[in-house]
Design a protein around this motif. Sequence first.
Motif, PDB file in Angstrom:
ATOM      1  N   VAL A 101      -6.267   3.958  -5.789  1.00  0.00           N
ATOM      2  CA  VAL A 101      -6.745   3.527  -4.467  1.00  0.00           C
ATOM      3  C   VAL A 101      -6.249   2.119  -4.158  1.00  0.00           C
ATOM      4  CG1 VAL A 101      -8.793   2.972  -3.084  1.00  0.00           C
ATOM      5  CG2 VAL A 101      -8.758   5.033  -4.513  1.00  0.00           C
ATOM      6  N   LEU A 102      -6.326   1.219  -5.123  1.00  0.00           N
ATOM      7  CA  LEU A 102      -5.854  -0.151  -4.911  1.00  0.00           C
ATOM      8  C   LEU A 102      -4.347  -0.192  -4.679  1.00  0.00           C
ATOM      9  CD1 LEU A 102      -7.973  -2.176  -7.503  1.00  0.00           C
ATOM     10  CD2 LEU A 102      -8.375  -1.876  -5.051  1.00  0.00           C
ATOM     11  N   GLU A 103      -3.600   0.636  -5.404  1.00  0.00           N
ATOM     12  CA  GLU A 103      -2.152   0.693  -5.186  1.00  0.00           C
ATOM     13  C   GLU A 103      -1.838   1.212  -3.788  1.00  0.00           C
ATOM     14  OE1 GLU A 103       0.598  -0.224  -6.899  1.00  0.00           O
ATOM     15  OE2 GLU A 103      -0.769  -1.244  -8.274  1.00  0.00           O
ATOM     16  N   SER A 104      -2.608   2.186  -3.328  1.00  0.00           N
ATOM     17  CA  SER A 104      -2.411   2.729  -1.986  1.00  0.00           C
ATOM     18  C   SER A 104      -2.755   1.694  -0.926  1.00  0.00           C
ATOM     19  CB  SER A 104      -3.267   3.983  -1.793  1.00  0.00           C
ATOM     20  OG  SER A 104      -2.914   4.988  -2.725  1.00  0.00           O
ATOM     21  N   LEU A 105      -3.846   0.968  -1.138  1.00  0.00           N
ATOM     22  CA  LEU A 105      -4.235  -0.083  -0.199  1.00  0.00           C
ATOM     23  C   LEU A 105      -3.155  -1.162  -0.108  1.00  0.00           C
ATOM     24  CD1 LEU A 105      -8.041  -0.607  -0.880  1.00  0.00           C
ATOM     25  CD2 LEU A 105      -6.995   0.295   1.200  1.00  0.00           C
ATOM     26  N   LYS A 106      -2.533  -1.457  -1.224  1.00  0.00           N
ATOM     27  CA  LYS A 106      -1.459  -2.451  -1.229  1.00  0.00           C
ATOM     28  C   LYS A 106      -0.330  -2.022  -0.289  1.00  0.00           C
ATOM     29  CE  LYS A 106      -0.301  -4.007  -5.274  1.00  0.00           C
ATOM     30  NZ  LYS A 106       0.309  -4.073  -6.634  1.00  0.00           N
ATOM     31  N   THR A 107       0.019  -0.767  -0.328  1.00  0.00           N
ATOM     32  CA  THR A 107       1.069  -0.240   0.546  1.00  0.00           C
ATOM     33  C   THR A 107       0.635  -0.282   2.004  1.00  0.00           C
ATOM     34  OG1 THR A 107       1.835   1.212  -1.232  1.00  0.00           O
ATOM     35  CG2 THR A 107       2.517   1.778   1.019  1.00  0.00           C
ATOM     36  N   ILE A 108      -0.618   0.075   2.271  1.00  0.00           N
ATOM     37  CA  ILE A 108      -1.136   0.056   3.640  1.00  0.00           C
ATOM     38  C   ILE A 108      -1.157  -1.373   4.180  1.00  0.00           C
ATOM     39  CG2 ILE A 108      -3.172   0.500   5.071  1.00  0.00           C
ATOM     40  CD1 ILE A 108      -3.820   2.793   3.025  1.00  0.00           C
ATOM     41  N   LEU A 109      -1.616  -2.318   3.375  1.00  0.00           N
ATOM     42  CA  LEU A 109      -1.674  -3.720   3.806  1.00  0.00           C
ATOM     43  C   LEU A 109      -0.285  -4.259   4.120  1.00  0.00           C
ATOM     44  CD1 LEU A 109      -4.325  -5.173   1.318  1.00  0.00           C
ATOM     45  CD2 LEU A 109      -4.620  -4.748   3.754  1.00  0.00           C
ATOM     46  N   ALA A 110       0.703  -3.836   3.345  1.00  0.00           N
ATOM     47  CA  ALA A 110       2.071  -4.323   3.548  1.00  0.00           C
ATOM     48  C   ALA A 110       2.632  -3.905   4.905  1.00  0.00           C
ATOM     49  CB  ALA A 110       2.980  -3.819   2.432  1.00  0.00           C
ATOM     50  N   SER A 111       2.094  -2.844   5.488  1.00  0.00           N
ATOM     51  CA  SER A 111       2.583  -2.371   6.791  1.00  0.00           C
ATOM     52  C   SER A 111       2.113  -3.258   7.934  1.00  0.00           C
ATOM     53  CB  SER A 111       2.076  -0.945   7.052  1.00  0.00           C
ATOM     54  OG  SER A 111       0.689  -0.943   7.368  1.00  0.00           O
ATOM     55  N   GLU A 112       1.055  -4.047   7.702  1.00  0.00           N
ATOM     56  CA  GLU A 112       0.444  -4.914   8.721  1.00  0.00           C
ATOM     57  C   GLU A 112      -0.068  -4.116   9.921  1.00  0.00           C
ATOM     58  OE1 GLU A 112       3.100  -8.122   9.672  1.00  0.00           O
ATOM     59  OE2 GLU A 112       2.915  -9.016   7.678  1.00  0.00           O
ATOM     60  N   LYS A 113      -0.399  -2.850   9.691  1.00  0.00           N
ATOM     61  CA  LYS A 113      -0.937  -2.004  10.761  1.00  0.00           C
ATOM     62  C   LYS A 113      -2.431  -1.749  10.626  1.00  0.00           C
ATOM     63  CE  LYS A 113       3.361   0.466  11.823  1.00  0.00           C
ATOM     64  NZ  LYS A 113       3.995   1.801  12.017  1.00  0.00           N
ATOM     65  N   LEU A 114      -3.035  -2.222   9.546  1.00  0.00           N
ATOM     66  CA  LEU A 114      -4.457  -1.968   9.311  1.00  0.00           C
ATOM     67  C   LEU A 114      -5.298  -2.749  10.314  1.00  0.00           C
ATOM     68  CD1 LEU A 114      -6.640  -0.626   7.559  1.00  0.00           C
ATOM     69  CD2 LEU A 114      -6.547  -2.637   6.061  1.00  0.00           C
ATOM     70  N   ILE A 115      -6.143  -2.037  11.063  1.00  0.00           N
ATOM     71  CA  ILE A 115      -6.952  -2.675  12.105  1.00  0.00           C
ATOM     72  C   ILE A 115      -8.417  -2.791  11.710  1.00  0.00           C
ATOM     73  CG2 ILE A 115      -7.367  -0.499  13.365  1.00  0.00           C
ATOM     74  CD1 ILE A 115      -7.185  -2.150  15.962  1.00  0.00           C
ATOM     75  N   SER A 116      -8.896  -1.889  10.833  1.00  0.00           N
ATOM     76  CA  SER A 116     -10.302  -1.920  10.452  1.00  0.00           C
ATOM     77  C   SER A 116     -10.506  -0.992   9.254  1.00  0.00           C
ATOM     78  CB  SER A 116     -11.174  -1.472  11.632  1.00  0.00           C
ATOM     79  OG  SER A 116     -12.516  -1.838  11.448  1.00  0.00           O
TER      80      SER A 116
END
Length: 316
Positions: free
Chosen positions: A270-285
């Motif tokens: 889950v943390l590895e996946s979150l790292k990838t999501i955060l890198a996209s700079e598209k996370l809004i909430s």
Amino acid sequence: MATYKKPSSKIWSGRTSAQQLYLHEKVQCLPITKIEKQTQKSFAVLGYACDEGVKRNQGRIGAKDGPYHIRKALGKMPNHLPNEMALLDFGDVVCADGDMEAAQQQLTDHTAKLLASGTFPILLGGGHDIAYGHYNGIKKYLISEKRRPSIGIINFDAHFDLRDDINGANSGTPFYQIANENDPFHYLCLGIRKDANDRMLFQTAHELDTKFLERETFRMQFVDEINKWIIAFLKGVDQVYVTIDLDGFSSAFAPGVSAASPMGYSQDIVLESLKTILASEKLISLDIAEMNPRYDVDGRTAKLAASIMHYLIHNM
């Protein structure tokens, strides 16, 4: 009806220092009526003290107390945030008299306000019906800003939560409701289990073009392949909303949930996946759902949820 409960600084406690070494010393408690436009990077905590949806879905009740226990665990953790970054607690939306729909509507309104103020919302549940109110809050904010970008949903979960709402909404229906009200519907589920979803739910997922990875694949040994799936999904949306259902984790890590199972996934992937999501700079909430302290062991699940929050605020 739904009620609103102001935040309490008494919830936030831990070791004391003269240098804000711990998050309970960093957090500021403000009623939602006092929200102002933020001039600095800030994270906004908002609770959804509701397990009516779990009750309707024949699950184990107790998740209404989840936000309190996650806050307690987070407050004791070290603070590595820069001085100019704020951590704000805006209290809880409370479900009164079983009126889950009113609680979801209030959550929608408060989420839109938080986004409009320039904060990054972190919502704490409560049942996974939090997702319906949360998503609509994001949508309401974007419409108010005259923006209509596509919103992707990434759900870390054992369940699709795509049950139909013919007999009313519950904690298992939020994404079915969202799909029926939004076209296109962009939905990625990570950690799905066949022993937690009947064949009709898989059929619904296929009909709605849901992207998903089953738990057998959602493991660290396949991290590169998982990241490819996430990156491909992110390319198709402008913003992404992440929801983390704690019952997707193995009960070895998260016993305090509404539907526990030893067959879930680990926190590492889950943390590895979150790292990838955060890198996209598209996370809004983001939200964390199904924390049920009634069944927790040594605060293990609350600490897991708090550690995910800790990772998020220190890595955005």
